[in-house]
Scaffold this motif. Sequence first.
Motif, PDB file in Angstrom:
ATOM      1  N   PRO A   1       0.031  51.109 -16.012  1.00 14.48           N
ATOM      2  CA  PRO A   1      -0.007  49.783 -16.627  1.00 14.48           C
ATOM      3  C   PRO A   1       0.802  48.786 -15.715  1.00 14.48           C
ATOM      4  N   GLN A   2       1.359  49.300 -14.660  1.00 15.67           N
ATOM      5  CA  GLN A   2       2.086  48.532 -13.606  1.00 15.67           C
ATOM      6  C   GLN A   2       1.344  48.155 -12.265  1.00 15.67           C
ATOM      7  N   GLN A   3      -0.112  48.665 -12.352  1.00 18.32           N
ATOM      8  CA  GLN A   3      -1.046  48.352 -11.183  1.00 18.32           C
ATOM      9  C   GLN A   3      -2.424  47.683 -11.532  1.00 18.32           C
ATOM     10  N   VAL A   4      -2.329  46.741 -12.319  1.00 17.62           N
ATOM     11  CA  VAL A   4      -3.321  46.079 -12.891  1.00 17.62           C
ATOM     12  C   VAL A   4      -3.825  44.843 -11.927  1.00 17.62           C
ATOM     13  N   ILE A   5      -4.858  44.741 -11.585  1.00 21.31           N
ATOM     14  CA  ILE A   5      -5.159  43.579 -10.838  1.00 21.31           C
ATOM     15  C   ILE A   5      -6.482  42.874 -11.624  1.00 21.31           C
ATOM     16  N   VAL A   6      -6.280  41.515 -11.891  1.00 21.41           N
ATOM     17  CA  VAL A   6      -7.475  41.043 -12.822  1.00 21.41           C
ATOM     18  C   VAL A   6      -8.226  39.879 -11.838  1.00 21.41           C
ATOM     19  N   SER A   7      -9.363  39.918 -11.825  1.00 22.90           N
ATOM     20  CA  SER A   7     -10.087  39.078 -10.788  1.00 22.90           C
ATOM     21  C   SER A   7     -11.101  38.374 -11.672  1.00 22.90           C
ATOM     22  N   GLY A   8     -12.105  37.486 -11.201  1.00 28.05           N
ATOM     23  CA  GLY A   8     -13.218  36.836 -11.866  1.00 28.05           C
ATOM     24  C   GLY A   8     -13.726  35.754 -10.966  1.00 28.05           C
ATOM     25  N   GLY A   9     -14.979  35.143 -11.376  1.00 26.29           N
ATOM     26  CA  GLY A   9     -15.627  34.254 -10.499  1.00 26.29           C
ATOM     27  C   GLY A   9     -15.869  32.828 -11.480  1.00 26.29           C
ATOM     28  N   SER A  10     -15.616  31.742 -10.921  1.00 26.55           N
ATOM     29  CA  SER A  10     -15.980  30.625 -11.694  1.00 26.55           C
ATOM     30  C   SER A  10     -15.216  30.551 -12.909  1.00 26.55           C
ATOM     31  N   ALA A  11     -16.001  30.338 -14.187  1.00 28.43           N
ATOM     32  CA  ALA A  11     -15.006  30.427 -15.230  1.00 28.43           C
ATOM     33  C   ALA A  11     -14.292  31.854 -15.659  1.00 28.43           C
ATOM     34  N   GLY A  12     -14.990  32.860 -14.812  1.00 31.47           N
ATOM     35  CA  GLY A  12     -14.220  33.997 -15.023  1.00 31.47           C
ATOM     36  C   GLY A  12     -12.953  34.096 -14.370  1.00 31.47           C
ATOM     37  N   GLY A  13     -13.001  33.337 -13.069  1.00 33.22           N
ATOM     38  CA  GLY A  13     -11.755  32.977 -12.246  1.00 33.22           C
ATOM     39  C   GLY A  13     -10.673  32.483 -13.374  1.00 33.22           C
TER      40      GLY A  13
ATOM     41  N   LEU B   1     -11.992  34.060  -7.631  1.00 32.49           N
ATOM     42  CA  LEU B   1     -13.328  33.598  -6.627  1.00 32.49           C
ATOM     43  C   LEU B   1     -13.965  32.404  -7.125  1.00 32.49           C
ATOM     44  N   PHE B   2     -13.870  31.313  -6.227  1.00 30.61           N
ATOM     45  CA  PHE B   2     -14.233  30.020  -6.580  1.00 30.61           C
ATOM     46  C   PHE B   2     -13.887  29.715  -8.048  1.00 30.61           C
TER      47      PHE B   2
ATOM     48  N   THR C   1     -15.385  24.779   0.624  1.00 33.54           N
ATOM     49  CA  THR C   1     -15.187  23.277   0.697  1.00 33.54           C
ATOM     50  C   THR C   1     -16.112  22.668   0.345  1.00 33.54           C
ATOM     51  N   GLY C   2     -17.452  23.235   0.104  1.00 35.90           N
ATOM     52  CA  GLY C   2     -18.741  22.117  -0.224  1.00 35.90           C
ATOM     53  C   GLY C   2     -18.921  22.595  -1.658  1.00 35.90           C
ATOM     54  N   ASP C   3     -17.894  22.962  -2.595  1.00 35.32           N
ATOM     55  CA  ASP C   3     -18.070  23.463  -3.882  1.00 35.32           C
ATOM     56  C   ASP C   3     -17.908  22.126  -4.750  1.00 35.32           C
ATOM     57  N   THR C   4     -19.193  21.724  -5.296  1.00 34.59           N
ATOM     58  CA  THR C   4     -19.161  20.451  -6.269  1.00 34.59           C
ATOM     59  C   THR C   4     -19.192  20.857  -7.656  1.00 34.59           C
ATOM     60  N   VAL C   5     -19.048  22.118  -8.072  1.00 30.91           N
ATOM     61  CA  VAL C   5     -18.901  22.501  -9.613  1.00 30.91           C
ATOM     62  C   VAL C   5     -17.563  22.586  -9.583  1.00 30.91           C
ATOM     63  N   THR C   6     -16.814  23.291  -9.152  1.00 30.67           N
ATOM     64  CA  THR C   6     -15.286  23.419  -9.193  1.00 30.67           C
ATOM     65  C   THR C   6     -14.700  22.999  -7.690  1.00 30.67           C
ATOM     66  N   PRO C   7     -14.559  22.010  -7.867  1.00 28.16           N
ATOM     67  CA  PRO C   7     -14.190  21.106  -6.470  1.00 28.16           C
ATOM     68  C   PRO C   7     -13.035  21.848  -5.748  1.00 28.16           C
TER      69      PRO C   7
ATOM     70  N   THR D   1     -20.860  26.424  -0.888  1.00 30.20           N
ATOM     71  CA  THR D   1     -21.064  25.811  -2.214  1.00 30.20           C
ATOM     72  C   THR D   1     -20.385  26.843  -3.215  1.00 30.20           C
ATOM     73  N   HIS D   2     -20.700  26.390  -4.527  1.00 27.92           N
ATOM     74  CA  HIS D   2     -20.395  27.279  -5.656  1.00 27.92           C
ATOM     75  C   HIS D   2     -20.845  28.532  -5.601  1.00 27.92           C
ATOM     76  N   GLY D   3     -20.127  29.631  -5.657  1.00 32.15           N
ATOM     77  CA  GLY D   3     -20.646  31.046  -5.845  1.00 32.15           C
ATOM     78  C   GLY D   3     -21.201  31.508  -4.604  1.00 32.15           C
ATOM     79  N   TYR D   4     -20.924  30.994  -3.363  1.00 34.07           N
ATOM     80  CA  TYR D   4     -21.439  31.168  -2.246  1.00 34.07           C
ATOM     81  C   TYR D   4     -21.326  32.730  -1.814  1.00 34.07           C
ATOM     82  N   LEU D   5     -20.297  33.442  -2.069  1.00 35.83           N
ATOM     83  CA  LEU D   5     -19.991  34.764  -1.524  1.00 35.83           C
ATOM     84  C   LEU D   5     -20.824  35.737  -2.585  1.00 35.83           C
ATOM     85  N   MET D   6     -21.419  35.225  -3.584  1.00 34.00           N
ATOM     86  CA  MET D   6     -22.446  36.192  -4.473  1.00 34.00           C
ATOM     87  C   MET D   6     -23.822  36.209  -3.798  1.00 34.00           C
ATOM     88  N   ARG D   7     -24.429  35.398  -3.171  1.00 33.18           N
ATOM     89  CA  ARG D   7     -25.492  35.053  -2.567  1.00 33.18           C
ATOM     90  C   ARG D   7     -25.713  35.751  -1.379  1.00 33.18           C
ATOM     91  N   ASP D   8     -24.895  36.195  -0.610  1.00 30.04           N
ATOM     92  CA  ASP D   8     -24.718  36.609   0.556  1.00 30.04           C
ATOM     93  C   ASP D   8     -24.094  37.828   0.838  1.00 30.04           C
TER      94      ASP D   8
END
Length: 296
Positions: free
Chosen positions: A149-161, A192-193, A234-240, A267-274
């Motif tokens: 219980p003391q080794q929990v990492i939480v991550s998320g992308g965009s609204a999940g972030g 993530l973004f 730096t090119g993210d126009t959704v979540t600047p 741009t937004h979500g860049y690492l999800m597409r490459d």
Amino acid sequence: MKHFCLAILLAASTLHAQTSAPAPKKPKAPDAMDTMDTMAAALKPTRTLVYKKVADRELQMHVFEPEGFKAGDKRGCFLVIHGGGWTGGAPPRMYPFAAHYAKLGLVGISLQYRLHAAKTGVSVFDCVKDARSAMRYVRAHAVELGIDPQQVIVSGGSAGGHLAAATALFDKVNEEGDDPNVSPIPNALVLLFPVIDTSKEGYGQAKIGERWQELSPVHNVRPGLPPTLIFHGTGDTVTPFAGAKAFHEAMLRAGNRCELDINEGGTHGYLMRDKALYDDTMAKTDVFLKSLGLLK
């Protein structure tokens, strides 16, 4: 001569009709799967479990257990939350992240939460409550989940972030009936973004409403927050990008550990597409977690 002229006129008329007629519309091709979708399609969780019931709705965790996992283990946990503006998306989108850390010996979890919709009466506050409930569930059921219980990492992308950050930030937003003695604050955050500023300059104010500042991470930074790693383009126009930069600076001023990995022009979500950018993200996250003792 008259017949010749008439033939020319008829030919010209036919040519005009052929060239001016609109071209037939081609059927639209379905949206192509991106890198993340392709990777996720090949993955399957070890099991799913219900972590919360709201009225007649059951919310699930999609669990990836590591090889050699057995009852009584005390593994680290990587809990990841999908994006979609709080209004869309589903756990499979983030399977590659959960599976990556299962391969490295952690329990990976991709989270389902209620989606914001005026029609159903689900607000962004409810989304936040679900994320915080999930963290409390992991801690309260750590023994049966085989998690430390003391080794929990939480991550998320965009609204999940945003929801990942919410587990550490929004102390006053809790589901009625949740045990307040179980902390929802994780041991580390990987964003993530993310939606990190819900003001007019950022994202989400219209969806949250007049209480937007209560759910704006950059407006709620304080000392004592978990070590945080942020990936943003730096090119993210959704979540600047300006919001991520301001959050990073606020975290440092408050004495918190925070690292900002900048993708120039991303741009937004860049690492999800490459795939190469995804791999780079995971490698840097591994280094970050190892520095905290959360990954061997």
